[in-house]
Design a protein around this motif. Structure first.
Motif, PDB file in Angstrom:
ATOM      1  N   THR A 115       0.822  -1.190   0.000  1.00  0.00           N
ATOM      2  CA  THR A 115       0.000   0.000   0.000  1.00  0.00           C
ATOM      3  C   THR A 115       0.866   1.253   0.000  1.00  0.00           C
ATOM      4  O   THR A 115       2.088   1.171   0.046  1.00  0.00           O
ATOM      5  CB  THR A 115      -0.945  -0.016   1.228  1.00  0.00           C
ATOM      6  OG1 THR A 115      -1.884   1.041   1.121  1.00  0.00           O
ATOM      7  CG2 THR A 115      -0.169   0.092   2.527  1.00  0.00           C
ATOM      8  N   ARG A 116       0.210   2.403  -0.035  1.00  0.00           N
ATOM      9  CA  ARG A 116       0.883   3.693   0.159  1.00  0.00           C
ATOM     10  C   ARG A 116       0.353   4.239   1.480  1.00  0.00           C
ATOM     11  O   ARG A 116      -0.832   4.182   1.751  1.00  0.00           O
ATOM     12  CB  ARG A 116       0.551   4.651  -0.984  1.00  0.00           C
ATOM     13  CG  ARG A 116       1.210   6.010  -0.832  1.00  0.00           C
ATOM     14  CD  ARG A 116       0.889   6.958  -1.996  1.00  0.00           C
ATOM     15  NE  ARG A 116       1.446   6.466  -3.249  1.00  0.00           N
ATOM     16  CZ  ARG A 116       0.728   5.914  -4.239  1.00  0.00           C
ATOM     17  NH1 ARG A 116      -0.569   5.802  -4.145  1.00  0.00           N
ATOM     18  NH2 ARG A 116       1.322   5.500  -5.338  1.00  0.00           N
ATOM     19  N   ASN A 117       1.253   4.782   2.297  1.00  0.00           N
ATOM     20  CA  ASN A 117       0.876   5.304   3.604  1.00  0.00           C
ATOM     21  C   ASN A 117       1.633   6.575   3.904  1.00  0.00           C
ATOM     22  O   ASN A 117       2.783   6.723   3.497  1.00  0.00           O
ATOM     23  CB  ASN A 117       1.228   4.306   4.718  1.00  0.00           C
ATOM     24  CG  ASN A 117       0.050   3.516   5.206  1.00  0.00           C
ATOM     25  OD1 ASN A 117      -1.031   3.604   4.664  1.00  0.00           O
ATOM     26  ND2 ASN A 117       0.264   2.730   6.238  1.00  0.00           N
ATOM     27  N   ALA A 118       1.001   7.446   4.663  1.00  0.00           N
ATOM     28  CA  ALA A 118       1.707   8.568   5.270  1.00  0.00           C
ATOM     29  C   ALA A 118       2.375   8.060   6.543  1.00  0.00           C
ATOM     30  O   ALA A 118       2.020   6.992   7.070  1.00  0.00           O
ATOM     31  CB  ALA A 118       0.731   9.692   5.596  1.00  0.00           C
ATOM     32  N   ALA A 119       3.328   8.792   7.048  1.00  0.00           N
ATOM     33  CA  ALA A 119       4.005   8.398   8.291  1.00  0.00           C
ATOM     34  C   ALA A 119       2.982   8.183   9.395  1.00  0.00           C
ATOM     35  O   ALA A 119       2.037   8.952   9.546  1.00  0.00           O
ATOM     36  CB  ALA A 119       5.003   9.475   8.697  1.00  0.00           C
ATOM     37  N   GLY A 120       3.164   7.114  10.135  1.00  0.00           N
ATOM     38  CA  GLY A 120       2.300   6.801  11.267  1.00  0.00           C
ATOM     39  C   GLY A 120       1.032   6.063  10.919  1.00  0.00           C
ATOM     40  O   GLY A 120       0.240   5.733  11.799  1.00  0.00           O
ATOM     41  N   GLY A 121       0.818   5.767   9.644  1.00  0.00           N
ATOM     42  CA  GLY A 121      -0.386   5.049   9.236  1.00  0.00           C
ATOM     43  C   GLY A 121      -0.397   3.626   9.773  1.00  0.00           C
ATOM     44  O   GLY A 121       0.643   3.005   9.988  1.00  0.00           O
ATOM     45  N   LEU A 122      -1.593   3.103  10.023  1.00  0.00           N
ATOM     46  CA  LEU A 122      -1.734   1.729  10.496  1.00  0.00           C
ATOM     47  C   LEU A 122      -1.349   0.766   9.380  1.00  0.00           C
ATOM     48  O   LEU A 122      -1.788   0.906   8.235  1.00  0.00           O
ATOM     49  CB  LEU A 122      -3.171   1.466  10.931  1.00  0.00           C
ATOM     50  CG  LEU A 122      -3.445   0.091  11.521  1.00  0.00           C
ATOM     51  CD1 LEU A 122      -2.703  -0.088  12.854  1.00  0.00           C
ATOM     52  CD2 LEU A 122      -4.945  -0.103  11.734  1.00  0.00           C
ATOM     53  N   LEU A 123      -0.524  -0.191   9.720  1.00  0.00           N
ATOM     54  CA  LEU A 123      -0.090  -1.218   8.774  1.00  0.00           C
ATOM     55  C   LEU A 123      -0.716  -2.547   9.176  1.00  0.00           C
ATOM     56  O   LEU A 123      -0.773  -2.882  10.360  1.00  0.00           O
ATOM     57  CB  LEU A 123       1.429  -1.339   8.784  1.00  0.00           C
ATOM     58  CG  LEU A 123       2.153  -0.066   8.363  1.00  0.00           C
ATOM     59  CD1 LEU A 123       3.587  -0.095   8.830  1.00  0.00           C
ATOM     60  CD2 LEU A 123       2.076   0.100   6.867  1.00  0.00           C
TER      61      LEU A 123
END
Length: 194
Positions: free
Chosen positions: A123-131
């Motif tokens: 996926t693409r995530n911003a910093a701190g996003g739930l993985l």
């Protein structure tokens, strides 16, 4: 290009009670994540990702497998999986490139004694996003008791120009699993088993 790892993150989860009932035995899950500079970020569209895959994937696979198996012995691993999250300046393909290669996955699969493919998310995530790191049984993918997900966050990762990749393992299935498995459904429905 030089592999630049900014951070290695390890999380260990132990489930002792599920649904208000104590587990017959605790189930432990471990994830090891590496946060690295995205070698393709800011370079425009790169047609051939293979040279960097060949350079980075084996190094990351070995290092991460060694770290994970230092927390959970290979003979204890029952389920496993992997995930990748690319920062906002990258393509999802950049994260996928590093985890969807036998140069990365086979190192972990062989160490764990697995034969099944590694369940995954990218996926693409911003910093701190739930993985979400999904796992399935290491040899029998239809074993629903081992359909697991380990969720975690890293507050400052991935930055826009980074890739976060992770591997995970569990030493058991869900506590109190009771929905049967895929093969029971197939038998009941008259479907041939592959």
């Amino acid at each position: 290009m030089t592999l630049t790892i900014r951070k290695i993150f390890t999380t260990i989860e132990e489930v002792l009670v599920e649904g208000s009932k104590p587990a017959d035995r605790p189930v432990t899950a471990v994830a090891v994540a590496a946060v690295l500079t995205n070698p393709w970020a800011g370079r425009g569209f790169t047609e051939d990702l293979q040279p960097i895959i060949n350079e980075y994937a084996p190094v990351l696979g070995k290092m991460m497998t060694d770290r994970l198996t230092s927390h959970m012995k290979p003979e204890c691993i029952e389920a496993y999986g992997k995930c990748a999250a690319v920062g906002l300046d990258g393509e999802i393909e950049h994260g996928s490139a590093l985890i969807h290669t036998l140069r990365f996955g086979n190192l972990f699969r062989e160490a764990a004694g697995g034969t099944a493919y590694l369940s995954f998310t990218n996926t693409r995530n911003a910093a701190g996003g739930l993985l979400s790191l999904p796992m399935t049984h290491k040899t029998t993918t239809g074993t629903r008791s081992h359909f697991l997900t380990l969720n975690f966050q890293i507050a400052d990762s991935p930055r826009a120009d980074e890739i976060l990749i992770a591997i995970g393992a569990a030493d058991g299935g869900r506590p109190h699993a009771r929905i049967g498995d895929r093969f029971q459904d197939m038998e009941e429905m008259g479907i041939s088993r592959p």
